[in-house]
Design an enzyme around this catalytic site. Structure first.
Site, PDB file in Angstrom:
ATOM      1  N   ASN A  11       1.017  -1.085   0.028  1.00  0.00           N
ATOM      2  CA  ASN A  11      -0.041   0.016   0.061  1.00  0.00           C
ATOM      3  C   ASN A  11       0.746   1.154  -0.154  1.00  0.00           C
ATOM      4  OD1 ASN A  11      -1.873   2.099   0.589  1.00  0.00           O
ATOM      5  ND2 ASN A  11      -2.265   1.412   2.658  1.00  0.00           N
ATOM      6  N   LYS A  13       0.213   4.126  -0.321  1.00  0.00           N
ATOM      7  CA  LYS A  13      -0.568   5.741   0.262  1.00  0.00           C
ATOM      8  C   LYS A  13      -0.224   6.823  -0.875  1.00  0.00           C
ATOM      9  CE  LYS A  13       0.206   3.261   4.678  1.00  0.00           C
ATOM     10  NZ  LYS A  13       0.307   3.315   6.081  1.00  0.00           N
ATOM     11  N   HIS A 107      -9.426   1.056   4.866  1.00  0.00           N
ATOM     12  CA  HIS A 107      -8.193   1.613   5.342  1.00  0.00           C
ATOM     13  C   HIS A 107      -8.313   2.628   6.559  1.00  0.00           C
ATOM     14  CE1 HIS A 107      -4.134   2.747   6.127  1.00  0.00           C
ATOM     15  NE2 HIS A 107      -3.542   1.565   5.641  1.00  0.00           N
ATOM     16  N   GLU A 109      -6.841   4.802   7.403  1.00  0.00           N
ATOM     17  CA  GLU A 109      -6.307   6.249   7.229  1.00  0.00           C
ATOM     18  C   GLU A 109      -7.709   7.057   6.628  1.00  0.00           C
ATOM     19  OE1 GLU A 109      -2.739   5.733   5.162  1.00  0.00           O
ATOM     20  OE2 GLU A 109      -1.908   5.081   7.320  1.00  0.00           O
ATOM     21  N   GLU A 186      -5.309  -4.851  10.266  1.00  0.00           N
ATOM     22  CA  GLU A 186      -4.511  -3.972  10.596  1.00  0.00           C
ATOM     23  C   GLU A 186      -4.700  -3.053  11.795  1.00  0.00           C
ATOM     24  OE1 GLU A 186      -2.245  -2.719   6.598  1.00  0.00           O
ATOM     25  OE2 GLU A 186      -4.238  -1.467   6.900  1.00  0.00           O
ATOM     26  N   GLY A 192       2.440   2.172  10.469  1.00  0.00           N
ATOM     27  CA  GLY A 192       3.534   3.418  10.403  1.00  0.00           C
ATOM     28  C   GLY A 192       4.155   3.741  11.790  1.00  0.00           C
ATOM     29  N   SER A 232       3.293  -1.985  10.121  1.00  0.00           N
ATOM     30  CA  SER A 232       4.571  -2.008  10.625  1.00  0.00           C
ATOM     31  C   SER A 232       5.601  -3.461  10.077  1.00  0.00           C
ATOM     32  CB  SER A 232       5.159  -1.343  11.915  1.00  0.00           C
ATOM     33  OG  SER A 232       4.958  -0.189  12.117  1.00  0.00           O
TER      34      SER A 232
HETATM   35  P1  PGA Z   1       2.900   0.544   7.374  1.00  0.00           P
HETATM   36  O1  PGA Z   1       1.482   0.718   6.683  1.00  0.00           O
HETATM   37  O2  PGA Z   1       3.174  -1.056   6.824  1.00  0.00           O
HETATM   38  O3  PGA Z   1       3.641   1.670   6.993  1.00  0.00           O
HETATM   39  O4  PGA Z   1       2.723   0.326   8.835  1.00  0.00           O
HETATM   40  C1  PGA Z   1       0.410  -0.657   6.717  1.00  0.00           C
HETATM   41  C2  PGA Z   1      -0.726  -0.162   6.176  1.00  0.00           C
HETATM   42  O5  PGA Z   1      -1.264   0.863   6.350  1.00  0.00           O
HETATM   43  O6  PGA Z   1      -1.348  -0.839   5.246  1.00  0.00           O
END
Ligand code: PGA
Length: 274
Positions: A11, A13, A107, A109, A186, A192, A232
Site C-alpha cells: 500500500n 499511500k 483502510h 487512514e 491492521e 506506520g 509495520s
Molecule cells: P505500514 O502501513 O506498513 O507503513 O505500517 C501498513 C498499512 O497501512 O497498510
C-alpha cells in the site's frame, strides 16, 4: 501448509508519482526476486500486488507488463457508484478501463482522516465485489480499543457491517465472495508506528477473524478468503508473522516502497510457503 498461498500487497499511500513508480519497477525488474520466489509467483501460490496512488496507476499497469513474473496493480479508494457528481472520487468502470481489477476498502487512514464509516466501507466493498473486483477489506482496532479489551468486538462489528451481515444472518453478498474478498487485519496502533503486533497478538486476532468468516460466510467461502496482517511489517519481522497458521500474507506500507524491500518481503513469502 498455506492452503490459500501467500499474498504480499504494497500500500503505497500518497507516495510514488510517475517518476518514482517507474523507478520502482525498473529496480524490481533489474534486481528481481530469487528463482524460487519467481517459480512460486508463476504458480500463483505467491502473489505480488501494489496499490499506487491514482495518478500512477496507468504507468504501473504498463510497467508490470515488462516483468517476468505476475504482479497486479490496484487502487486505494473507489466510489460505489459507477459515475456521477462525486468530486474527488473515481469509479470501478474507470479502473476496469485501465485493466485494473483490485482495490482496498476500509483502510484506517480513510476512516480516521476522510470520514469513512463501516457503512461507506460496506457500500464500496459490495459495489466492487459485484463489479468482479478483488477487494482487500481493512479492519483493526485503535490502541484505546485494545486497551479496553474491545479488539474482537470492534473487528467483528467492522466485518459484520462491511459484509452486510444483519444480526445472526449470513452475508447477503456471500455469493460474490469466491476468493475475491481478502481481509487485512491492521491494528491502528501498529500502522506506520514501528510497533508491529507480536506474532501471538496477530495470530490471536486472525484466528478470531477466521472463525467469524467460517460462521458468517460458510466454511467453503471462508476457506478461500485470505486474511493478511498489516502494520509495520518489515523484511525483518515478516518471517515470524507469515509463519503463523492463520496469516495468509501481509499488507505493507512503508517497507513496500522500495523495490529492494518489496523483494525481501516476497522472499519471506516464498520461505513461508516452504
Ligand atoms: P505500514 O502501513 O506498513 O507503513 O505500517 C501498513 C498499512 O497501512 O497498510
Amino acid at each position: 501448509v498455506k492452503s490459500r498461498g501467500v499474498l504480499i500487497a504494497g500500500n503505497w499511500k500518497m507516495n510514488h508519482g510517475l517518476v518514482e513508480t517507474r523507478e520502482f519497477f525498473r529496480l524490481l525488474r533489474e534486481t528481481g526476486p530469487s528463482l524460487d520466489a519467481i517459480e512460486k509467483l508463476r504458480s500463483a501460490r505467491l502473489r505480488a500486488w501494489a496499490f499506487p496512488p491514482m495518478t500512477s496507476l496507468q504507468v504501473a499497469e504498463a510497467e508490470i507488463q515488462n516483468l517476468v513474473f505476475p504482479f497486479r496493480i490496484g487502487a486505494q479508494n473507489v466510489h460505489w457508484e459507477k459515475s456521477g457528481a462525486f468530486t474527488g472520487e473515481i469509479s470501478g468502470p474507470m479502473l476496469t478501463e485501465l485493466g485494473l481489477g483490485r482495490a482496498l476498502t476500509g483502510h484506517s487512514e480513510r476512516r480516521q482522516y476522510f470520514g469513512e464509516t463501516n457503512e461507506t466501507v460496506r457500500k464500496r466493498t459490495e459495489s466492487l465485489l459485484k463489479q468482479d473486483f478483488q477487494v482487500i477489506l481493512c479492519v483493526g482496532e485503535t490502541k484505546a480499543e485494545r486497551e479496553a479489551g474491545k479488539t474482537f468486538a470492534i473487528v467483528e462489528e467492522q466485518l459484520r457491517v462491511a459484509l452486510g451481515i444483519v444480526e445472526t444472518s449470513v452475508s447477503p453478498i456471500a455469493e460474490y465472495l469466491d476468493g475475491r474478498l481478502i481481509i487485512a487485519y491492521e491494528p491502528v496502533w501498529a500502522i506506520g508506528t514501528g510497533l508491529t503486533a507480536t506474532p501471538a497478538q496477530a495470530e490471536e486476532a486472525h484466528a478470531m477473524i477466521r472463525d467469524f468468516l467460517t460462521k458468517r460466510l460458510g466454511p467453503a467461502v471462508a476457506a478461500k478468503t485470505p486474511v493478511l496482517y498489516g502494520g509495520s511489517v518489515t523484511p525483518e519481522n515478516a518471517d515470524a508473522l507469515l509463519a503463523c497458521e492463520n496469516i495468509d500474507g501481509a499488507l505493507v506500507g512503508g517497507a513496500s516502497l522500495k523495490a529492494k524491500g518489496f523483494i525481501s518481503l516476497l522472499e519471506a513469502g516464498a520461505r513461508a510457503l516452504g
